[in-house]
Design a protein around this motif. Sequence first.
Motif, PDB file in Angstrom:
ATOM      1  N   VAL A   1       0.884  -1.180   0.000  1.00 46.53           N
ATOM      2  CA  VAL A   1       0.000   0.000   0.000  1.00 46.53           C
ATOM      3  C   VAL A   1       0.912   1.217   0.000  1.00 46.53           C
ATOM      4  N   ALA A   2       0.668   2.135  -0.921  1.00 46.61           N
ATOM      5  CA  ALA A   2       1.530   3.322  -0.998  1.00 46.61           C
ATOM      6  C   ALA A   2       0.697   4.568  -1.195  1.00 46.61           C
TER       7      ALA A   2
ATOM      8  N   PRO B 222      -1.782  17.969  -9.009  1.00 45.88           N
ATOM      9  CA  PRO B 222      -2.589  18.310  -7.829  1.00 45.88           C
ATOM     10  C   PRO B 222      -3.313  17.103  -7.245  1.00 45.88           C
ATOM     11  N   TRP B 223      -2.746  15.923  -7.395  1.00 38.89           N
ATOM     12  CA  TRP B 223      -3.457  14.725  -6.956  1.00 38.89           C
ATOM     13  C   TRP B 223      -2.739  14.023  -5.807  1.00 38.89           C
ATOM     14  N   VAL B 224      -3.507  13.197  -5.104  1.00 41.15           N
ATOM     15  CA  VAL B 224      -2.939  12.253  -4.127  1.00 41.15           C
ATOM     16  C   VAL B 224      -3.280  10.859  -4.645  1.00 41.15           C
ATOM     17  N   ARG B 225      -2.269  10.000  -4.721  1.00 40.24           N
ATOM     18  CA  ARG B 225      -2.489   8.649  -5.254  1.00 40.24           C
ATOM     19  C   ARG B 225      -2.407   7.629  -4.120  1.00 40.24           C
ATOM     20  N   LEU B 226      -3.412   6.789  -4.031  1.00 34.83           N
ATOM     21  CA  LEU B 226      -3.439   5.720  -3.039  1.00 34.83           C
ATOM     22  C   LEU B 226      -3.363   4.408  -3.812  1.00 34.83           C
ATOM     23  N   GLU B 227      -2.196   3.768  -3.749  1.00 34.84           N
ATOM     24  CA  GLU B 227      -1.969   2.582  -4.581  1.00 34.84           C
ATOM     25  C   GLU B 227      -1.992   1.312  -3.730  1.00 34.84           C
ATOM     26  N   VAL B 228      -2.605   0.272  -4.271  1.00 35.47           N
ATOM     27  CA  VAL B 228      -2.579  -1.041  -3.619  1.00 35.47           C
ATOM     28  C   VAL B 228      -2.136  -2.054  -4.677  1.00 35.47           C
ATOM     29  N   ALA B 229      -0.961  -2.630  -4.480  1.00 36.71           N
ATOM     30  CA  ALA B 229      -0.418  -3.579  -5.460  1.00 36.71           C
ATOM     31  C   ALA B 229      -0.212  -4.932  -4.791  1.00 36.71           C
ATOM     32  N   ASP B 230      -0.465  -6.004  -5.523  1.00 36.16           N
ATOM     33  CA  ASP B 230      -0.197  -7.348  -4.990  1.00 36.16           C
ATOM     34  C   ASP B 230       0.449  -8.195  -6.069  1.00 36.16           C
ATOM     35  N   ASN B 231       1.173  -9.212  -5.633  1.00 36.73           N
ATOM     36  CA  ASN B 231       1.819 -10.107  -6.599  1.00 36.73           C
ATOM     37  C   ASN B 231       1.111 -11.462  -6.618  1.00 36.73           C
TER      38      ASN B 231
ATOM     39  N   VAL C 195      -0.183  -6.663  -9.786  1.00 39.29           N
ATOM     40  CA  VAL C 195      -1.433  -6.005 -10.189  1.00 39.29           C
ATOM     41  C   VAL C 195      -1.622  -4.801  -9.270  1.00 39.29           C
ATOM     42  N   ARG C 196      -1.822  -3.637  -9.859  1.00 42.26           N
ATOM     43  CA  ARG C 196      -1.922  -2.433  -9.036  1.00 42.26           C
ATOM     44  C   ARG C 196      -3.235  -1.691  -9.310  1.00 42.26           C
ATOM     45  N   PHE C 197      -3.941  -1.387  -8.227  1.00 41.41           N
ATOM     46  CA  PHE C 197      -5.144  -0.561  -8.311  1.00 41.41           C
ATOM     47  C   PHE C 197      -4.822   0.763  -7.610  1.00 41.41           C
ATOM     48  N   THR C 198      -5.263   1.863  -8.203  1.00 40.98           N
ATOM     49  CA  THR C 198      -4.950   3.171  -7.620  1.00 40.98           C
ATOM     50  C   THR C 198      -6.204   4.025  -7.531  1.00 40.98           C
ATOM     51  N   VAL C 199      -6.376   4.626  -6.371  1.00 41.20           N
ATOM     52  CA  VAL C 199      -7.429   5.632  -6.196  1.00 41.20           C
ATOM     53  C   VAL C 199      -6.738   6.985  -6.262  1.00 41.20           C
ATOM     54  N   VAL C 200      -7.220   7.830  -7.141  1.00 41.96           N
ATOM     55  CA  VAL C 200      -6.609   9.151  -7.315  1.00 41.96           C
ATOM     56  C   VAL C 200      -7.625  10.205  -6.888  1.00 41.96           C
TER      57      VAL C 200
END
Lengths: 459, 121
Positions: free
Chosen positions: A381-382, A388-397, A449-454
Amino acid sequence: MARFRAPVRVEHGRHLRERGPALRALRPRRVLDLLRRVGELLETVVEPEIAGWSVLVAFTAGEGLGLNRAFLLLAEGKLLRGWFGVGPRNREEARQVWSEIRSTGAAPLVRLAEPDRSVIEAEQRRHASTLASLSHAMSTECGMWRRAFIARGNHPNPCVRHWTAVLDSRELVVVPLMASGQPWGVVLADNFVTHAPIHRSTLEAAETLAHYLRSALERTQLLQEYQRERRRRLAADHATALLETARTLAHDLKNPLAIAGGIARELLAAPPPDAETLARRLGIVAAGVSRAEQRVGELVDGLANRADGIVLEPVDVGAVAGRVVEAFRPLAISRNVRLLCYHPSRPVLAAATKTSIERCLENLVANGLQALVGACGEIHVAVREEAPWVRLEVADNGQALPGALRSDPFAGGVTTRRGGSGLGLASVRTLAEAMGGRVEYDEREPGWVRFTVVVRRWS
Amino acid sequence: MTVARVLFVDDEEGFLELYRSAFGREGYTVETAATMDEARARLARGGVDLVVLDIRLGESSGLELLREIKAADARLPVVLSTAYARYQDDFSSWLADAYIVKSSDLGELKRAVARCLETTS
């Protein structure tokens, strides 16, 4: 383990061994295992078509009931209408399909976990004419059915005679589905190519599977109706809100502008005789313009900060990520999954709502855990700032995203182990968009696989 | 010829000032009311030839006053004047003799007032 050999038939003077899906005796344990697998699968299905396809595949797959083909007819008024079919349409197609399955070692039941919408649609199109031919008006005897049975061409019920004729079926499995004493639908299946005998255990399992199907269809249809109703209500609410906004804008914006413009016209048409009247009227003009200006400013701010009724506030996304990750840590440890969280030590403020960010992250971490079932993988989780964005990334292998999900993993409704009911990722998108943000998905990094909320940075 | 007496009802003092100036120059006797109660009191005294009525009067609805006016004297012409065109869809607004969307250009309102007064005279 007892095995049936495919029957040897004589046709056109030569011996012909028809080998359909592997014919095995349905031992109670195997039946129970099949029912459990299909039952678990149906729990996560949210679309009627996928429910219908899944159960009919279980009827026809070699590791399922092993029947050659199966059809589902649903009651519509006084008609039993063909709705879905699975299996080959003729002997030649059967040879081709089963040969492919044998050569590729494909296991149709395993593939049920990752339904491919295009395959399901193709299957619906392929059987369209047969399904149309199977449709038939219900006879009064249909209401007397209780249990599954095997029918032949001389059956007394005209519906059954019609179906055996259309399918040219020597032995037709008929599984009636009743609701409140009335026919709700019927599943038909046969071994029209192999002519393999149909045993009682197969009939009983078929009956149970068909009832699973009825229950899944009722649930998915209700869910669809609920979603349609919800969309209708939202649309009505939005329309009402828009009309109210239009009224307010007309009053709050048009009025001061009309006053200012009208007074200005008056001043031009008939300049006031005294300075006092002139000053008063100019004051009205200035006040009107100021009021309109203020309302436009408020409107712009309101539009920027509000979406779907959500009032955005500064949310420290890093802190939220840390808390959610800690909440998931015991579960991750129990599944041998490393759960890591990276975020700047200083607050990373986004224009968001805390609960929406939490829900997005919970869904994405849960999705990652599902993708890692049985594997010792990692979830990262990063939180990053990218003005002007904040990125919330969740990646798993974990396992890669199924093909059906890749084109639009956030669309919802597609069921797979990754994504659970198919609604988790969809709700992430809804929440992100309600906050004026967006969602992204990528597999740029091999094996990840990475999902990101921006979401927008708070300013 | 008697001078027509027009009562303008609007909660925006700016509009009332505009009406006083513009319609005064046209030769009308202009009276104004900023609230429903003021308007009711003035109407009770009589002598008004036409009412120009805003629909959104603060928290009150001019449509309510329209119904009262028409119930008391169906012949008294009322011109509805509002910033929001879609009030025309409200059945209550159909009682009015004319419906005008507010604008900085008072030409349409002036024509509607003249037409209604002509019809009733």
